[in-house]
Design an enzyme around this catalytic site. Structure first.
Site, PDB file in Angstrom:
ATOM      1  N   SER A   1     -10.163  -0.986   6.666  1.00 52.30           N
ATOM      2  CA  SER A   1      -9.438  -0.731   5.418  1.00 52.30           C
ATOM      3  C   SER A   1      -8.664  -1.912   4.858  1.00 52.30           C
ATOM      4  CB  SER A   1      -8.479   0.456   5.604  1.00 52.30           C
ATOM      5  OG  SER A   1      -9.208   1.645   5.738  1.00 52.30           O
TER       6      SER A   1
ATOM      7  N   SER B   1      -9.569   1.460   2.789  1.00 52.51           N
ATOM      8  CA  SER B   1      -8.703   2.334   2.029  1.00 52.51           C
ATOM      9  C   SER B   1      -7.586   1.587   1.295  1.00 52.51           C
ATOM     10  CB  SER B   1      -8.075   3.378   2.961  1.00 52.51           C
ATOM     11  OG  SER B   1      -7.241   2.752   3.939  1.00 52.51           O
TER      12      SER B   1
ATOM     13  N   LYS C   1       0.843  -1.188   0.000  1.00 54.65           N
ATOM     14  CA  LYS C   1       0.000   0.000   0.000  1.00 54.65           C
ATOM     15  C   LYS C   1       0.882   1.244   0.000  1.00 54.65           C
ATOM     16  CE  LYS C   1      -3.956   1.892   2.607  1.00 54.65           C
ATOM     17  NZ  LYS C   1      -4.814   1.692   3.800  1.00 54.65           N
TER      18      LYS C   1
END
Length: 546
Positions: free
Chosen positions: A229, A205, A128
């Site tokens: 997330s 996310s 990420k």
């Protein structure tokens, strides 16, 4: 330059890192290609398909035996990632040439020494965006943080652990602005789409990570989770995702919004389409003794689950008391329950004294403690507008809340969280009186989200009841895929009477044709700092489903 020019230049520069020969002549419309998995594999050669359908465990074993080289594995995943990105917009940093150089160095080491450097030797791992790597941005979805590459001393601890084990990094993946949304959207990249159904969101996310791993452009990646997330995108893409308890996996030098928030903090964890891979990498990280270099990590070694009772008890959550989950999720819960019972386990209703909605409301109030001032200030640096998905989290489509007026209010939030944890912990222990085993339930089965996903612009219809609750409680959780939405089976229950205006809107949103083919899964939940047990119980469910 205006913020629009900076954003456009960044997006163009990322796309330009894809080799020309891997560019699609034209990006097919959603009507032409709804699910990208088969479409991508048509663009790969037979060996690339085989490599990218291999697990981390399989890849590591073949590389260690000399059956595959690190460079051919890396190139196969780079090719697949490039195709996945063009179809879903899942990558925010692409650095294939750097990955090739690392893979070649690993191959040279293997050739010279006849052994691997570690258990992940030559295995591509995606990250990420907020995981810092030298020379690359960690923009977190903000235009203001574009073109600000990290230095060597800013590299995240977890990246060092993985690289020391032989992992090859090649992409970083998209996040929403500030990473404070369950829909991945920013003014730089737009929306990240779901590879199983491009009408739908990849979640957030860690939505870029979910989309990439879901499309098998990565065998395993890392996301973060402060309210769902990791779990939301894992569920939306049919992945196993670990939301561990606070700091069990090191967060040191991982960039973050609200980085030092003391009451409710983010955690980092792996996302993979194979549970054994999830376990391998989690154990590897914990075995590295990360507490030596990260003072927040508790010195808890890996505790293998052995000699566990044959008969297990599970609590099950089927709703939050405010609305009914969509038919595919309802069916996934039933499939999971029936499969466990068929294997001799028992499943009882989970009804704690603190409701999901109460925990969710506390979590949302904590997220907005500062009135989202950090987001407002960061956006002001570039002049970019706040994306509407942030406003949806705040509960208002037009403005942000004021936040707290005095620090005592924040201390009160901390008090409430502590009280909720105590009450639910006590309830968990009390379930021993309801089970036939005489033990408290071993784990909980729950939905991840009310639906399989949603159209990217429609995040404001949904809540965080099923995810943020377990951030408040700080329990260990593994998302577990169960089935796929089927328009012919998952039909609307026309006899159902909604219990609220929100529920009515949620039920009206369900269109079987829209969600057809989307993954539907559940969460497997254990008490805090029981990551080993959460992974084990997810395996029990996986085996029961199979």
């Amino acid at each position: 330059m205006t913020w629009k020019e900076v954003a456009a230049e960044k997006k163009t520069s990322v796309d330009a890192k894809i080799p020309h020969e891997w560019w699609l002549e034209a990006i097919p419309s959603v009507d032409e290609v709804r699910s990208v998995i088969e479409y991508i594999e048509e663009k790969l050669d037979e060996k690339e398909v085989k490599i990218t359908n291999s697990t981390v465990v399989e890849l590591a074993e073949k590389i260690s035996r000399g059956e595959l080289s690190a460079i051919e594995v890396t190139k196969a995943f780079c090719h697949r990632a490039a195709l996945a990105h063009q179809l879903t917009t899942c990558c925010c940093e692409i650095f294939f040439e750097r990955a090739y150089k690392k893979a070649e160095e690993l191959d040279e080491y293997f050739k010279k020494n006849g052994k691997t450097v570690g258990p992940l030797h030559g295995v591509p791992i995606s990250l990420k965006d907020q995981v810092n790597l030298e020379g690359l941005d960690s923009a977190l979805g903000y235009v203001s943080l574009v073109n600000k590459p990290k230095s060597k001393d800013q590299v995240s601890n977890i990246a060092k652990i993985l690289e020391d084990a032989g992992a090859v990094f090649y992409v970083k993946t998209t996040t929403p602005m500030a990473m404070m949304s369950c829909c991945t959207s920013s003014n730089i990249y737009g929306y990240t789409l779901n590879p199983f159904n491009r009408n739908l969101s990849s979640g957030g996310s860690s939505g870029g990570e979910g989309a990439l791993v879901g499309a098998k452009g990565s065998p395993l990646g890392f996301g973060t989770d402060i309210g769902g997330s990791i779990r939301v995108p894992s569920s939306f893409q049919g992945l196993y995702g670990l939301r561990g308890s606070s700091n069990r996996i090191p967060y040191c030098k991982v960039d973050n919004s609200y980085a030092n928030a003391p009451v409710l903090s983010s955690v980092i964890g792996p996302m993979a389409w194979d549970l054994d891979d999830l376990k391998l990498v989690t154990k590897l990280i914990i075995d590295s003794k990360p507490w030596i270099h990260d003072p927040k990590v508790p010195p808890i070694p890996w505790r293998e689950v052995i000699d566990y009772p044959n008969k297990l008890s599970f609590g099950i959550i089927t709703g939050d008391g405010e609305s009914k989950v969509h038919p595919p999720i309802e069916r996934a819960l039933k499939i999971a329950k029936d499969a466990l019972i068929a294997q001799g386990h028992e499943v009882i209703e989970w009804k704690p004294p603190v409701s999901l909605g109460t925990c969710r409301d506390l979590a949302v109030s904590i997220y907005g403690t500062d009135g989202y001032k950090e987001i407002v200030d960061e956006c002001a640096k570039s002049g970019e507008p706040i994306v509407k998905e942030i406003l949806a989290l705040a509960g208002d489509s037009k403005s942000l809340p004021q936040g707290i007026s005095h620090v005592h209010e924040h201390w009160d939030q901390a008090r409430l969280r502590y009280e909720y944890q105590q009450k639910v912990d006590e309830y968990w222990l009390s379930t021993a009186s309801q089970t036939s085993t005489g033990r408290p339930v071993d784990g909980i089965i729950a939905p991840v989200w009310e639906s399989c996903s949603f159209k990217p612009q429609d995040i404001d219809l949904f809540s965080l009841s099923y995810t943020s609750t377990f951030n408040i409680l700080d329990y260990s959780v593994v998302t577990t895929p169960v089935t796929f939405a089927n328009k012919d089976i998952d039909v609307k229950d026309v006899s159902y009477k909604p219990i609220s205006a929100h529920d009515k809107a949620l039920q009206a949103y369900y269109v079987p044709e829209l969600f057809d083919g989307a993954p539907a899964g559940v969460q497997v939940i254990t008490p805090r700092y029981e990551e080993e047990r959460a992974i084990y119980l997810a395996g029990v469910l996986r085996d029961a489903l199979n």
